[in-house]
Each structure stands twice: as C-alpha cells, then as structure tokens.
Design an enzyme around this catalytic site. Structure first.
Site, PDB file in Angstrom:
ATOM      1  N   SER A 152       0.771  -1.320  -0.081  1.00 16.98           N
ATOM      2  CA  SER A 152       0.137   0.040  -0.056  1.00 16.98           C
ATOM      3  C   SER A 152       0.734   1.338  -0.130  1.00 16.98           C
ATOM      4  O   SER A 152       1.572   1.434  -0.794  1.00 16.98           O
ATOM      5  CB  SER A 152      -1.104   0.057   1.330  1.00 16.98           C
ATOM      6  OG  SER A 152      -1.767   0.898   0.918  1.00 16.98           O
ATOM      7  N   ASP A 230      -9.807  -5.539  -3.304  1.00 16.24           N
ATOM      8  CA  ASP A 230      -9.588  -4.378  -2.533  1.00 16.24           C
ATOM      9  C   ASP A 230     -10.317  -3.286  -2.230  1.00 16.24           C
ATOM     10  O   ASP A 230     -10.394  -2.730  -3.425  1.00 16.24           O
ATOM     11  CB  ASP A 230      -7.953  -4.178  -2.951  1.00 16.24           C
ATOM     12  CG  ASP A 230      -7.076  -3.251  -2.036  1.00 16.24           C
ATOM     13  OD1 ASP A 230      -7.768  -2.470  -1.352  1.00 16.24           O
ATOM     14  OD2 ASP A 230      -5.819  -3.487  -2.082  1.00 16.24           O
ATOM     15  N   HIS A 260      -7.263  -6.173   0.912  1.00 19.51           N
ATOM     16  CA  HIS A 260      -6.124  -5.347   1.363  1.00 19.51           C
ATOM     17  C   HIS A 260      -5.219  -5.674   2.374  1.00 19.51           C
ATOM     18  O   HIS A 260      -4.387  -4.986   2.801  1.00 19.51           O
ATOM     19  CB  HIS A 260      -6.603  -3.732   1.546  1.00 19.51           C
ATOM     20  CG  HIS A 260      -5.416  -2.710   1.461  1.00 19.51           C
ATOM     21  ND1 HIS A 260      -4.685  -2.565   0.287  1.00 19.51           N
ATOM     22  CD2 HIS A 260      -4.898  -1.963   2.044  1.00 19.51           C
ATOM     23  CE1 HIS A 260      -4.003  -1.451   0.207  1.00 19.51           C
ATOM     24  NE2 HIS A 260      -4.102  -1.100   1.517  1.00 19.51           N
TER      25      HIS A 260
HETATM   26  N1  LIG Z   1      -7.473   2.682   9.245  1.00 17.26           N
HETATM   27  C1  LIG Z   1      -7.581   2.433   8.010  1.00 17.26           C
HETATM   28  C2  LIG Z   1      -7.247   1.348   7.232  1.00 17.26           C
HETATM   29  C3  LIG Z   1      -5.765   1.446   7.073  1.00 17.26           C
HETATM   30  C4  LIG Z   1      -5.114   0.195   6.392  1.00 17.26           C
HETATM   31  O1  LIG Z   1      -6.092  -0.775   5.706  1.00 17.26           O
HETATM   32  N2  LIG Z   1      -3.993   0.321   6.624  1.00 17.26           N
HETATM   33  C5  LIG Z   1      -3.464  -1.092   5.917  1.00 17.26           C
HETATM   34  C6  LIG Z   1      -2.186  -0.420   5.038  1.00 17.26           C
HETATM   35  S1  LIG Z   1      -2.573   0.814   4.194  1.00 17.26           S
HETATM   36  C7  LIG Z   1      -2.857  -2.012   7.002  1.00 17.26           C
HETATM   37  O2  LIG Z   1      -1.852  -2.938   6.388  1.00 17.26           O
HETATM   38  N3  LIG Z   1      -3.283  -1.872   8.080  1.00 17.26           N
HETATM   39  C8  LIG Z   1      -2.812  -2.666   9.164  1.00 17.26           C
HETATM   40  C9  LIG Z   1      -3.155  -4.096   9.230  1.00 17.26           C
HETATM   41  O3  LIG Z   1      -4.096  -4.607   8.312  1.00 17.26           O
HETATM   42  O4  LIG Z   1      -2.721  -5.018  10.230  1.00 17.26           O
HETATM   43  C10 LIG Z   1      -9.393   2.353   7.846  1.00 17.26           C
HETATM   44  O5  LIG Z   1      -9.900   1.996   9.038  1.00 17.26           O
HETATM   45  O6  LIG Z   1     -10.214   2.341   6.946  1.00 17.26           O
END
Ligand SMILES: N[C@@H](CCC(=O)N[C@@H](CS)C(=O)NCC(=O)O)C(=O)O
Length: 292
Positions: A152, A230, A260
């Site tokens: 990402s 995604d 994602h």
């Molecule tokens: N905080 C955001 C999502 C953020 C998100 O998806 N982050 C990804 C990277 S862009 C991630 O890897 N999050 C940590 C995880 O899945 O453990 C939301 O709630 O929409």
C-alpha cells in the site's frame, strides 16, 4: 554485532534464526527510530542478502513481521528481512498524531521539503541511505545485494525507492501499491503538505511518473500482486495505471477475491521472497535449521 549505536528492544529465536527489534537515533529524522530484523541461521563468515519491507498506513515496524508469516520462507531462502517504521514518531510537530493517513504512521517514504515536516520527515533518505548503512555495520549483510518490497503506502515506497535508487536495489516488489499518488486522495493530501503546492515536485515520488520517465530504460525487475476485492483499489491505488504501461520489466498479477489485508499478503509472500532471492543470488537451504 549491535553496540551502543543500537538499543535492543527484543530478541527471539525464530526458524533457527533470530527475530529482533531495535531502536536507534536517526540523524536523518532527528528522532529515535525503530526497526525489526529477521536474521536466518548463518555460518560464522557467511553474509546474506537483505530484503527491506515497507509497511502501509497505520502500521509500524512490527506489523509485517507479526502478520505476514515471511520468516519461514526467509529462513529457507537465506534472506535477511528488515522492516523499518512507517514514519518518525513523537517529534513534537503540532498535529502529527491527528490523522491516521498523515503524520505519524504515514511518512510516505519521502523527504519532506515543506515546514514543519521537513525537520523530521526524511523517510526516503532514512530507508535508502541511513538504515542500510547502519544494518551493514551491525549485521552479516552481503554488500550489494538488496531488494525492496512493500504494501500500500509501502508499496509506493518500495517502487519509488527501488526506481530512484536502481543501482542499489536489484529487485522491487509490492502488494496493492499506491501507484499514482499525485492523482489520488491519500497521496495528494500527503504530498501537498510534505512537499508543498508545486505538483512538479511530487513527480519524484510518483511511481507512475517514474516508470513513464524510465520508459525504454532499464530498471530493476518488478513484481506486483493486487487483489480485485481490495476496497482501496478504485480510489487510492489505481494499480491498473501501472498495467497500462505494458512495461516488460513489470509483472502484475491480479487475484480475484483477495482484499487489502495481511491475509492477502501472507497468501503470496512466499512468491515475493522467492522472486527477490532469485535476483539477489540468495543461497537456498534445504533445511532452514541447517547452518553452513
Ligand atoms: N485505518 C484505515 C485502514 C488502514 C489500512 O488498511 N492500513 C493498511 C495499510 S494501507 C494496513 O496494513 N493496516 C494494518 C493491518 O491490516 O494490520 C481504515 O480503517 O480504513
């Protein structure tokens, strides 16, 4: 071996190697920075290639190591895994913790040029210069063998670092990268505040623009995996823009049903490690517990 330059935060046996986490003072970011490192079992004089993994928004130096399940493959392939944090933290800049997609946890792997962020947010130089030099001083790394991978926002980081420092990285890969940040909301928000209003300056950190600029020139081989389920694909990632380049050095694989999350990453991480190992000349171990 680690010294006063590095503070060891934790150390665990893992697939016959070591899983460790460190803190150090970063001269680029002018703040403490943390990273995780997995070092496969190795012989006394043996050096190993390094694969750096850049995580996405809201993540830190632990996320990839805890969630991706990559250590088993790194142990077998003989690859060191290095995971830096996603931004400086606790810098004292007003508002740094206010938004999940900007500031803390959202450094976008660039060197900020606009105040107040330019005082600390220098993740491009940190990831491509300061951190590799630090690792080379303390761990058994093979001098010239480096690959870079990310997810990402970190996929954007891996593409940008790998393309801009193509003499340094032999292989690049990404999961669900932010592919054209100058044209999408997360990227526009970050670039306008870290780099200022002149969009001409943004192009140096835009994978699509860098690949267009390099059309016909050589660059390290690139592997990208993207899930069709995604939720960020349509608005934030625009991975199809990279596909449209028809770049012969870029392999883009689409996966129905995958989203994602790190469940997607863990499903394909072995392919990414094998891709980097091949280009970095890593020496496979039939038994990860075997030490040459
Ligand atoms: N905080 C955001 C999502 C953020 C998100 O998806 N982050 C990804 C990277 S862009 C991630 O890897 N999050 C940590 C995880 O899945 O453990 C939301 O709630 O929409």
């Amino acid at each position: 071996m680690p010294s006063q330059e590095l503070e060891l935060l934790e150390s665990h046996a893992c697939f016959a190697g070591r899983m460790e986490r460190y803190q150090h003072h970063s001269r680029q970011c002018r703040s403490p920075m943390r990273f995780s490192i997995f070092i496969p079992a190795h012989g006394a004089d043996e050096t190993l290639p390094v694969l750096t993994f850049l995580a996405g928004l809201t993540c830190n130096e632990e996320t990839f190591m805890i969630k991706a399940g990559a250590q088993r493959y790194a142990a077998e392939l003989g690859l060191i895994l290095l995971a830096p944090d996603t931004s400086p933290r606790h810098t004292g800049i007003a508002g740094e913790d206010d938004e999940w997609d900007f500031g803390t946890g959202a450094g976008f792997y660039l060197d900020a040029t606009a105040a107040p962020w330019d005082a600390h947010y220098r993740m491009f130089s940190y990831v491509t210069d300061e951190l590799p030099a630090l690792i080379a001083r303390h761990f058994p790394v093979q001098g010239k063998a480096q690959g870079i991978c990310g997810h990402s926002m970190g996929g954007h980081g891996a593409l940008v670092c790998g393309l801009r420092k193509s003499g340094q990285y032999q292989s690049i890969s990404a999961f669900a990268p932010v592919s054209a940040p100058s044209q999408t909301p997360w990227g526009q928000k970050a670039f306008s505040r870290y780099l200022g209003a002149d969009t001409g300056q943004w192009q140096a950190y835009d994978s699509l623009a860098l690949l267009q600029e390099k059309a016909g020139q050589s660059h390290p081989p690139i592997l990208i995996d993207q899930g069709r389920a995604d939720p960020f694909l349509e608005v934030e990632l625009k991975t199809e823009y990279l596909e449209a380049l028809n770049d012969p050095r870029l392999t883009l694989r689409w996966h129905d049903l995958y989203d994602h999350s790190y469940f997607f990453i863990s499903s394909f991480v072995s392919d990414h490690l094998a891709f980097h190992a091949r280009h970095l000349g890593a020496v496979r171990r039939l038994d990860p517990h075997h030490v040459r």
